[in-house]
Design an enzyme around this catalytic site. Structure first.
Site, short mmCIF file in Angstrom:
data_model
loop_
_atom_site.label_atom_id
_atom_site.label_comp_id
_atom_site.label_asym_id
_atom_site.label_seq_id
_atom_site.Cartn_x
_atom_site.Cartn_y
_atom_site.Cartn_z
N GLY A 257 0.84 -1.25 -0.01
CA GLY A 257 0.02 -0.13 0.15
C GLY A 257 0.79 1.10 -0.03
O GLY A 257 0.61 2.20 -0.63
N GLU A 260 7.14 3.49 4.32
CA GLU A 260 7.33 4.61 5.25
C GLU A 260 8.62 5.26 5.33
O GLU A 260 9.28 5.79 6.22
CB GLU A 260 7.23 4.16 6.90
CG GLU A 260 8.05 3.01 7.40
CD GLU A 260 7.75 1.77 7.05
OE1 GLU A 260 8.43 0.91 7.73
OE2 GLU A 260 7.02 1.35 6.11
N ASN A 261 9.46 5.29 3.86
CA ASN A 261 10.73 5.95 4.04
C ASN A 261 10.82 7.37 4.33
O ASN A 261 10.06 8.08 4.14
CB ASN A 261 11.16 5.85 2.54
CG ASN A 261 10.98 4.76 1.93
OD1 ASN A 261 11.16 3.77 1.97
ND2 ASN A 261 10.02 4.85 0.70
N GLU A 292 1.45 5.69 7.70
CA GLU A 292 2.81 5.66 7.06
C GLU A 292 3.62 6.99 8.22
O GLU A 292 4.70 6.83 8.44
CB GLU A 292 2.99 6.09 5.69
CG GLU A 292 2.45 5.17 4.78
CD GLU A 292 3.04 3.58 5.07
OE1 GLU A 292 4.38 3.26 5.26
OE2 GLU A 292 2.08 2.72 5.04
#
Length: 842
Positions: A257, A260-261, A292
């Site tokens: 989906g 989360e960088n 995120e």
């Protein structure tokens, strides 16, 4: 490639301290490869010792350790041995890397709409090795400095902000805070960008140029949700957002989906809506944004030490994603969506043979870790956290989290670390709670027993009322629960909540049978609802009087979360073969035509469709589908034109309808209800259903694909082609599913999603044996993420026959199949077991 084991990670973390990564990428060399130069500075606790670095190159060009050449021929799969370490070390690795079409590493996508090329990086779980050399484990975090050479007119963004001007296409980015290697990312290409700022934080959103108009249309909503979530997290947490800018890039052919960088969240660009969508789909996008963002604290600021504490990332992000969406945005019913959609996923996962604890004692290697990104680590874990908040109180919960951040910022932590912080904040020993909730698998059932006393003045009254907790024999663990118990009465044309009790179920005290004090002698409610408020993770079963009242009460019940609990109760009872599918269909006829929440319509119809198609024989399926279509028709007639509920009803009708003539008329624009627009995606939904019936030929699909020259159109066309009841089309699709390594991840998955249809069981019968014969090789030649998705989508789910289970057993008896394939077949076989039990009554 060799999977990193936990034992190896522990040993390497004791030996090494990584000080920095300097990564230099040249994206201008050719269409298939890019150049990667990585400089790693690190210390070794034992000079003279040896270790290894991970890299997955197309060609390893040069390696130097402390200015001494390292033989590149020593590369074994993805591991390069390093010996003779010094106290202070500098490793330089130069390599040619391959672009991918699998959503892993540096993914390269050519947009069919305009021929433009787009790149994005996906370093999760161990695929950063496809981009740069690294000591690839979560607890060897280090600051990252990235430089990228790309065409001058491209937009390039990364975790850090751009540092200076672009010269000859070369960009350098600000050095980041310490990052885990799986969080390093970038995008590059002629992206369309929108910029904003909030509370001192630069914001940006990106998408492909062909989607620019659609992103611009929703940019205000996306930025508003982002701002609202940032504000709410700043209210909850003492640490402000710690990674500078906050970019969100909507990227093509993404597997997950979102990812989360820090500083550059990547999100699947399906969330850039090109057609009309329901509010539940917009809510899902908002929840994804919040999820995120929660990772910026849970996973990025404080990172799990190893994948056995995955729940410290995903369970917390899942919980906070729903919580913050409900508290800060216009999507105030997010917990209803969680209760129906996400918990349903968790309940299913936790009852399969592959179930595992939320926090396993040990995850042996990174390959096993990938399999645990499931409904247990996400939905069950989030539910457990919601139960924890109910048990210890929100103030103590948040105080513990803030203490946890303060102690472990930019480092790593474990379950024990978090429990210690919560214990200090709340003054309660959580070891027993954690042992039963986090270390043990499977789901409990809470069943209401309500005795009736003699009527007084014509009114029934309660005798003893109890909640009885049970556990499956395979996992006989009873847990403490804090739940709500709602007493509902019909009143005139509505339903009122007479009373809500909050009770503690403590099996250590009452052995699993909790008597509800104070109800004896009280007038019996029309409905006695356990888990009112949906605070715990447990299947519930109503008392017989309440079961009988549900069809009368559900259509009148204003509380969407209570409706979600009741629908879930019915769906789970049908899945367990405790009630027939017919009762669920009857409840849909009674209650769905007056439903006011799109997510309830979508999820109830989705769950019912899966049960109807698998638990009923063809004759029963046809009758049930017809009744569901009737309910959708009634809802279409009563819902507000142009609203989310009407659109959800239209989608449900298309999925359930067995009337090709009506669907063809809609596709031609005839008889479409006022308020429904037959736009791009609705056209494809209609065409797909017509393809299943054989009511359109390949020329019609090709013509629609030529009209809709988009990535979404290409995926829809692949799915429709695979769905046609044509032997040649099936054979061609199957060969592509199992053996075409040139097609992208999403195009292969589209073919797999269209291949099996419940109306085509006889036509596809010969492919049942082929699945079990050919999937092992498919799984060996594809990357794990893509192979697992194909194995799941391509499973013969509608071949509900003992022979299918025999074939599954034979495959699972082999010792040479990939872990992901074993997991997917094990779970799918268990679903078959349930379907056979429902059909045979055994």
């Amino acid at each position: 490639m060799t999977s990193l084991t936990r034992a190896e990670a522990v040993d390497r973390a004791e030996l090494l301290t990584v000080e920095s990564y300097d990564i230099d990428l040249d994206l201008t060399t050719c269409d298939t490869r890019f150049r990667s130069t990585t400089t790693i500075r690190f210390r070794a606790a034992r000079p003279g010792s040896a270790t290894f670095v991970e890299v997955k190159p197309a060609e390893l060009r040069s390696v130097r350790l402390n200015d001494t050449p390292v033989d590149a021929a020593g590369l074994d799969g993805n591991r390069l041995p390093l010996s003779g370490l010094r106290a202070e070390n500098v490793l330089v690795v130069e390599a040619e890397m391959a672009y991918t079409r699998t959503g892993e590493g540096l993914h390269r996508f050519v947009d069919p709409a305009d021929g433009e090329t787009y790149l994005y990086a996906m370093s999760f779980l161990d695929d950063g090795q496809r981009i740069f050399a690294s000591f690839d484990q979560p607890d060897l975090k280090a600051p990252v400095t990235l430089s990228v050479t790309a065409p001058q007119d491209w937009i390039v963004a990364a975790n850090g902000a751009l540092d200076g001007t672009v010269t000859d296409g070369r960009r350098r980015f600000v050095t980041t805070r310490p990052l885990a290697t799986y969080l390093v990312s970038l995008i590059a290409g002629p992206y369309h960008a929108r910029y904003d700022e909030h509370d001192g934080i630069p914001l940006a959103i990106y998408c492909r140029r062909s989607l620019a108009a659609h992103l611009d249309k929703d940019a205000d909503e996306i930025f508003t949700v982002t701002r609202q979530c940032l504000d709410r997290f700043h209210q909850l947490f003492d640490v402000r957002y710690p990674f500078g800018k906050y970019d969100q890039a909507f990227v093509p052919e993404f597997n997950a989906g979102a990812m989360e960088n820090p500083g550059l969240v990547t999100i699947r660009d399906d969330y850039v809506f090109r057609s009309a969508v329901t509010d539940s789909q917009r809510e899902l996008r908002a929840c994804t944004i919040a999820h995120e963002m929660a990772h910026m604290w849970f996973g990025d600021l404080v990172t799990m030490r190893w994948w056995d504490d995955l729940w410290l990332n995903e369970s917390f992000a899942e919980y906070l994603g729903s919580r913050v969406t409900a508290e800060a945005t216009r999507f105030t019913a997010a917990w209803t969506t969680f209760g129906l959609r996400r918990k349903g996923w968790g309940y299913a996962a936790d009852q399969r043979p592959s179930t595992h604890p939320v926090a396993p004692v040990e995850v042996a290697d990174s390959a096993q870790a990938l399999l645990n990104f499931d409904g247990i680590s996400y939905a069950k874990g989030a539910s457990v956290l919601r139960q924890l908040v109910a048990w210890v109180g929100d103030e103590a919960f948040l105080a513990g989290l803030n203490a946890h951040f303060a102690e472990h910022a930019y480092g790593n932590a474990t379950l024990a670390d978090l429990l210690a912080a919560l214990r200090r904040a709340g003054g309660r020993d959580l070891s027993g709670w954690a042992a039963s909730w986090l270390r043990e698998a499977q789901v409990n059932t809470l069943r209401v027993e309500a005795e009736a006393e003699a009527e007084v003045d014509g009114a029934g009254r309660y005798g003893e009322v109890a909640v009885v907790q049970t556990a499956p024999a395979s996992h006989p663990v009873l847990r403490p629960h804090r739940i709500g118990l709602g007493l509902f009465d019909r009143s005139g044309t509505g339903v009122v909540l007479r009373e809500r009790l909050e009770i503690d179920l403590d099996p250590a005290v009452d052995g699993g049978r909790t008597v509800v004090e104070g109800l004896r002698g009280q007038p019996a409610a029309d409905l006695l609802l356990p888990n009112h408020g949906d605070l715990t993770f447990a299947k519930v079963r109503l008392d017989p009087a309440s079961v009988a009242a549900v069809p009368l009460i559900l259509p009148l019940l204003d509380d969407s979360l209570a409706r979600a609990v009741l629908w879930t109760e019915m769906i789970e009872a049908v899945r367990d073969a405790e009630r027939p599918v017919g009762e669920l269909v009857a409840l849909i006829l009674a209650a769905l035509p007056v439903e006011t929440e799109a997510v309830v319509v979508e999820d109830v119809l989705g769950a019912a469709g899966r049960l109807i198609d698998r638990y009923l024989d063809p004759a029963g399926r046809s009758v049930a589908r017809g009744l569901v279509a009737q309910a959708c028709d009634r809802l279409l007639a009563g819902a507000a034109p142009g609203g989310s509920v009407q659109l959800a009803a239209a989608h449900g009708l298309i999925a359930a309808a067995d009337d090709p003539a009506r669907l063809a008329a809609w596709l031609a624009g005839d008889g479409v209800p006022a308020g429904i627009e037959v736009d791009d995606d609705l056209r494809w939904m209609l065409l797909h259903r017509l393809a299943v019936f054989g009511a359109v030929d390949q020329a019609a699909i090709d013509a629609e694909a030529a009209r809709d020259r988009s990535a979404a159109g290409a995926e829809w066309a692949a799915r429709c082609t695979a769905a046609r009841p044509d032997p040649a089309a099936k054979e061609r699709a199957w060969r592509e599913i199992v053996g075409d390594l040139e097609l992208s991840n999403r195009l292969i998955e589209a073919r797999a999603a269209g291949f099996w249809q419940p109306e085509q069981v006889e036509l596809t019968g010969s492919y049942v044996e082929r699945y079990f014969a050919e999937m092992p090789e498919m799984a060996r030649v594809r990357t794990p993420w893509v192979a697992d998705e194909i194995a799941q989508l391509a499973f013969p789910a509608y071949a509900v026959d003992p022979r299918t289970r025999e074939l599954a057993a034979a495959l699972l008896a082999r010792d040479d199949i990939e872990p992901g394939l074993r997991r997917m077949v094990t779970d799918a076989d268990d679903d078959l077991r349930r379907a056979l039990a429902a059909r045979t009554g055994r």
